[in-house]
Design a protein around this motif. Structure first.
Motif, PDB file in Angstrom:
ATOM      1  N   TYR A   1       0.822  -1.218   0.000  1.00  9.69           N
ATOM      2  CA  TYR A   1       0.000   0.000   0.000  1.00  9.69           C
ATOM      3  C   TYR A   1       0.854   1.266   0.000  1.00  9.69           C
ATOM      4  O   TYR A   1       0.349   2.360  -0.201  1.00  9.69           O
ATOM      5  N   ASP A   2       2.165   1.111   0.253  1.00 12.28           N
ATOM      6  CA  ASP A   2       3.056   2.265   0.197  1.00 12.28           C
ATOM      7  C   ASP A   2       3.527   2.549  -1.227  1.00 12.28           C
ATOM      8  O   ASP A   2       4.275   3.503  -1.449  1.00 12.28           O
TER       9      ASP A   2
ATOM     10  N   PRO B   1       2.162   3.938  -3.790  1.00 10.20           N
ATOM     11  CA  PRO B   1       1.901   5.292  -4.302  1.00 10.20           C
ATOM     12  C   PRO B   1       2.929   6.327  -3.842  1.00 10.20           C
ATOM     13  O   PRO B   1       3.107   7.341  -4.500  1.00 10.20           O
ATOM     14  N   ALA B   2       3.623   6.062  -2.717  1.00  9.92           N
ATOM     15  CA  ALA B   2       4.615   7.024  -2.247  1.00  9.92           C
ATOM     16  C   ALA B   2       5.898   6.948  -3.066  1.00  9.92           C
ATOM     17  O   ALA B   2       6.781   7.789  -2.902  1.00  9.92           O
TER      18      ALA B   2
ATOM     19  N   GLU C   1      -5.563   5.591  -6.020  1.00 12.26           N
ATOM     20  CA  GLU C   1      -4.574   5.879  -4.979  1.00 12.26           C
ATOM     21  C   GLU C   1      -3.187   6.113  -5.607  1.00 12.26           C
ATOM     22  O   GLU C   1      -2.458   7.031  -5.219  1.00 12.26           O
TER      23      GLU C   1
ATOM     24  N   ALA D   1      -3.050   9.434  -7.208  1.00  9.28           N
ATOM     25  CA  ALA D   1      -2.885  10.517  -6.234  1.00  9.28           C
ATOM     26  C   ALA D   1      -1.424  10.656  -5.830  1.00  9.28           C
ATOM     27  O   ALA D   1      -0.907  11.759  -5.666  1.00  9.28           O
ATOM     28  N   GLY D   2      -0.752   9.516  -5.683  1.00 10.23           N
ATOM     29  CA  GLY D   2       0.638   9.564  -5.253  1.00 10.23           C
ATOM     30  C   GLY D   2       1.586  10.030  -6.348  1.00 10.23           C
ATOM     31  O   GLY D   2       2.523  10.779  -6.095  1.00 10.23           O
TER      32      GLY D   2
END
Lengths: 314, 295, 417
Positions: free
Chosen positions: C247-248, C250-251, C266, C269-270
């Motif tokens: 889930y990280d 997108p960073a 998501e 967005a990242g």
């Protein structure tokens, strides 16, 4: 853990003839530096997670999507607290927390003072077995009751569409009663109030009876005002405990969003907080769930004298 | 108003009226649930159907076939023992410094903060703090060049973490109980001990500790009972993971009941745990009392 | 202050509150796992809905808790009228009598308007239980910026290739903690992050999880072992790290994940402006014969609802295209970046973007295989995740973990099949 040898009984020592020399000033000084260092370190640890929460709530997308993510918010998002109320059913949760906590606290104070008074001031056939029950029942952990009480409420006769045999409807589940009834009496509260009533001299009771006051009037007009500090203590304990109660409320309101309280609502939506940009929303929601209790506590702090804690120790 | 002869102890029907809510509650929410629980433990019951009597089968399954149940009992011991063995001395130590400090109101408020916080918030707050890579603790350790532990993803560390958080949660309350007991010790006794030539250590061992023994017994036993049956923190913080490493028995039976809908087996598991707690608390109480009598 | 009448009064007040307001014109409740934000287009439809004075409202139940909530909610008389059922929950819901079979007139609508795989997902023992809604597929999603930096212009297509790329991308800091991860698994509470990629690998190996009559688990098969060895090997050899969460992604700190299409919004967005350039979706890296997992949701009606006809009418309304445009459900899924099972919505919607196209292609090529519907499937999925994690952490060999798992799952199957 602690071993204890013979106690040097102070009574056996003769009258003092000489005053012990005070410790040197520097030693006292060093001692108090260590003392406050320990307390401050502990206090820092106590505050750390809360500080972390307030900082985290202010992080914006730019911070969480950075690689690696930034700890301190580059552009604090104060709007997150408004978002909490806009995007989450915060007002419902909040209202439910207030309603449930107040009903339970009122019931507990009423039942505890009444039962505690009766157990302390009357010699009647039920006094001794009931007191033993109150002490003994405190030893039964709550997890033992979750399953059976859930179904007792479910099959409550004639309630919530049930017939006389408890079939057909949903019983008391799905109502505020399901959240409150299992907590209307607290063994600990009865015990606490009994200890306080024991400290009130019987003379008062006898004098009032000689004046012709009824038993109920004696309780209401003479006894209750005398135990106000104890009532305040119990109110505070009940309020804090039930504002924070989680397992039971979660069990009975899992599928009833209209009845969820703050901790339950936040827990059950945890799956929705999994993505990076939702985490600050979660932290802000947690802050909102914590603050009211802290405010109430600080307001009632002065009632919270240390002796109240000792009353549980017997 | 009725007129009658003075009765030194009784009050006619009044005491029964006063205890009537207590009696009703004790029946509906204590006696009946216990009986129902025992009954259920002899059945197999998915609550969307009707219970079927299976005798001792659920106990037999849990005690002889279910490895996860025994593992959960082991985890329960580790959790409760860690909580008592580290938490009680720590709060006692804190009480010593606290009871001799100034600004008590401030310290008390700070140390009592966790007690005011709901357990869900505590679990999530610590999840953030203990995050392996981006939590504040491992970030801080990283700055000093140390590799912080995998607090919540390593099975051993996860248990350590939940125990530490539990201690964090409860330390303030126990500290206040101990400090109340310490303050109740008459200062004349200390003066006498000092005059008697007793050093600080001897005063502590021979005067202070015996005087606060009731508080010590109270805190130890209530902490133990709490630790054996407490699962809200673990449910919200690790959900029993990783790989069941923090799954305690109370949590195991709860999920068995309300996730897998095995009410019979879950009731049996809860009863077994209760018996274990009861027997151990009694032994502990005896042991602690016994020592007191010898002194 | 308090007198002896307080307690009875309070109790009476509570009992008063205990009698539920049972109004026949209460809105129909639709319970789904999407957040309010994600479901916004659908919620708008529900708010507009009004047939004979009956409206509709939305209720969110978290994915990880959905099945338990539904089952305990029914005990408590708190069941919604309409469910959005993940296919692996279906067997249990049907077995417990929670669902109402699809009325005949609507069944035709489903059989004609939805792909076979998704209709199968909504079918148990030959009976159709709802209208398919969302379908999800797993593919390899790569952060091309990281891959290019490590010297690779395209995502890998074989497992050895994936290991090589992941190793090249990964960096660790001075304390040996992963800074940039080459490959990451998802750490969801339901265990799907490990289990779903496992299915993709198992299907690519040509294996399956259960015998056709559901009486036997096949975790002791060589295909299952091979699939788990591939997953566990990544962790054992230090290529993937269980403390990093997919889930990280997108960073921007993760090279590759095997993930479902619904993470798109998501990831967008990242990544912001760099999304089109830096995010690539490609086949499961298992050579030419790769297969993957698809799973589907369907909308069903509570058998205990006192307004089943009205509920089915609402289900149909939400899934029927409006004036040649998208249905309410289709619009919501489109905005999420999720795939819809409806042929009409697929035709009416915009052509899939570059991110979504490979997912759609996998469905159309028949490479995406459905997840089997068995009893206690979510309990079994939890057991699978635990066994896989044990193997990954090196607490047990893959063989031993699978052997234990096979026994545990067969114990459960034995109760029902």
């Amino acid at each position: 853990m602690t071993t204890v040898d013979d106690v040097t009984h102070p009574a056996r020592t003769g009258p003092a003839t000489r005053v012990a020399a005070p410790r040197p000033r520097w030693r006292r000084h060093a001692g108090s530096v260590v003392k406050y260092a320990v307390l401050a370190l502990g206090a820092a640890l106590m505050i750390l997670p809360f500080a972390d929460m307030f900082v985290g709530a202010l992080r914006g997308p730019a911070d969480v999507y950075a690689n690696p993510p930034r700890y301190l918010p580059s552009d604090p998002q104060w709007g997150v607290y408004a978002r909490v109320f806009r995007e989450l059913p915060m007002t419902t949760w909040f209202a439910n927390s207030v309603i449930v906590t107040c009903i339970i606290t009122a019931c507990q104070v009423a039942t505890s003072t009444m039962a505690g008074y009766a157990l302390a001031k009357y010699r009647f056939a039920g006094a001794s077995p009931l007191f033993r029950l109150v002490v003994g029942a405190q030893m039964f952990p709550f997890f033992l009751f979750i399953i059976p009480i859930f179904f007792i409420l479910r099959f409550a006769p004639l309630m919530g569409g049930n017939d006389i045999a408890g079939q057909g409807g949903a019983g008391l589940l799905g109502t505020y009663a399901a959240l409150c009834l299992p907590f209307v009496v607290t063994w600990y509260g009865v015990f606490l109030m009994r200890q306080f009533f024991l400290g009130i001299p019987d003379d008062l009771l006898e004098a009032a009876r000689l004046d012709g006051a009824s038993e109920y009037r004696i309780f209401r007009s003479i006894m209750l005002p005398l135990v106000k500090p104890a009532i305040a203590t119990l109110t505070l304990f009940s309020f804090v405990y039930h504002w924070n109660e989680f397992i039971w409320t979660m069990t009975v309101t899992r599928a009833a969003p209209d009845l969820q309280t703050l901790p339950v609502g936040i827990y059950l939506l945890s799956g929705a907080f999994q993505t990076l940009d939702q985490k600050s929303l979660q932290q802000a929601a947690l802050a909102v769930s914590i603050l009211p209790v802290i405010v109430v506590f600080l307001m009632l702090q002065r009632l919270f004298v240390a002796s109240n804690f000792a009353s549980g120790v017997k | 108003m009725r007129s009658r002869d003075f009765d030194p102890g009784g009050g006619g029907a009044a005491p029964w009226v006063f205890v009537s809510p207590l009696i009703a509650f004790a029946l509906i929410f204590f006696v009946v649930p216990l009986g129902f629980s025992v009954y259920l433990s002899f059945t197999r019951w998915n609550p969307l159907g009707t219970p079927s009597w299976v005798g001792l089968k659920q106990f037999e399954y849990l005690l002889t076939r279910d490895d996860a149940f025994w593992r959960s009992v082991g985890n329960t011991f580790v959790f409760a023992f860690g909580f008592v063995a580290l938490g009680v001395p720590l709060s006692l130590g804190l009480a010593f410094v606290f009871s001799r400090s100034r600004g008590k109101a401030v310290w008390r408020s700070i140390y009592y903060l966790p007690q005011l916080t709901n357990i869900v918030a505590i679990a999530y707050l610590w999840q953030f703090v203990l995050d392996d890579r981006y939590g504040i603790i491992n970030r801080a350790l990283g700055l000093t060049g140390l590799r912080g532990p995998d607090w919540l993803t390593d099975p051993v560390m996860a248990m350590v973490s939940v125990v530490l958080v539990m201690i964090w949660y409860d330390a303030g309350k126990n500290m206040l109980v101990f400090s109340a007991a310490l303050e109740a010790v008459d200062s004349e006794i200390y003066d006498a001990a000092t005059l008697d030539g007793a050093g600080a250590w001897r005063t502590l061992r021979s005067v202070t500790l015996p005087m606060i023994r009731p508080a010590f017994i109270f805190v130890t036993i209530t902490s133990f009972i709490t630790g054996m049956g407490f699962f809200a923190l673990i449910l919200a913080m690790t959900g029993g993971g990783p790989r069941g490493a923090t799954e305690v028995t109370a949590l195991y039976t709860y999920t068995m009941a309300f996730e897998d809908l095995r009410m019979g087996r879950a009731s049996a598991g809860a009863l077994i745990l209760f018996v274990i707690i009861g027997v151990l608390s009694l032994l502990q109480f005896r042991a602690l009392r016994e020592r007191e009598r010898r002194t | 202050m308090f007198n002896q009448t307080t307690a009875p009064l309070a109790i009476a007040a509570m009992l008063g509150a205990a009698i539920p307001a049972h109004a026949d014109d209460a809105p129909l409740t639709v319970a789904m796992h999407y957040t309010q934000e994600q479901a916004a287009p659908l919620i708008a439809c529900l708010e507009d809905y009004d047939v004979d004075g009956i409206g509709a409202e939305y209720r969110q139940i978290t994915y990880g808790d959905y099945l338990q909530t539904v089952l305990t909610g029914r005990l408590a008389g708190q069941a919604p009228d309409i469910y959005n059922v993940y296919s692996i929950w279906a067997a249990q819901m049907v077995d417990n009598g929670v669902l109402d079979p699809v009325p005949d007139d609507l069944a035709g609508f489903v059989r004609d308007g939805y792909s076979t795989g998704t209709v199968d997902a909504a079918t148990i023992d030959g009976t159709l239980w709802g209208v398919p809604t969302e379908v999800s597929v797993y593919m390899l999603v790569s952060n091309m910026a990281l891959l290019r930096e490590a010297g690779f212009d395209a995502p890998p297509t074989t497992w050895d290739g994936l290991r090589e790329v992941a190793q090249a991308v990964a960096t660790r800091n001075a304390q040996g903690r992963t800074e940039t991860a080459g490959f990451a698994f998802g750490q969801s509470s339901s265990g799907a992050g490990l289990v779903h990629p496992f299915y993709a690998l198992l299907y690519s190996e040509g294996g399956k999880v259960y015998s056709d009559d559901r009486s036997e688990a096949l975790f002791d098969s060589p295909e299952a072992l091979a699939a788990l060895e591939r997953e566990a090997g990544l962790v054992r050899d230090g290529i993937a790290d269980l403390s990093v969460d997919a889930y990280d992604f997108p960073a921007g700190g993760i090279g590759m994940i095997v993930m479902a299409n619904w993470l798109e919004s998501e990831i967008r967005a990242g990544f912001g402006d760099r999304f089109d350039e830096d995010v690539a979706v490609s086949q499961i890296p298992m050579g030419d014969d790769w297969r993957t997992l698809q799973y589907a949701f369907f909308m069903g009606v509570d058998s205990g609802s006192d307004r089943k006809d009205a509920a089915w009418a609402l289900v149909e309304h939400l899934n029927t295209p409006r004036d040649g445009g998208l249905s309410c459900m289709g619009e919501m899924l489109g905005q999420l970046g999720a795939l819809t099972a409806s042929t009409a919505d697929n035709a009416a919607g915009e052509a899939p973007d570059a991110f979504t196209a490979p997912f759609v292609a996998a469905l159309e090529d028949g490479r995406a295989i459905s997840q089997p519907n068995v009893m206690q499937a979510s309990e079994i999925e939890g057991l699978m995740a635990q066994a896989f994690e044990r193997a990954m952490a090196g607490e047990a060999s893959s063989e031993a973990a699978l052997e234990d798992l096979d026994r545990e799952v067969e114990d459960i199957l034995f109760e029902f099949y």
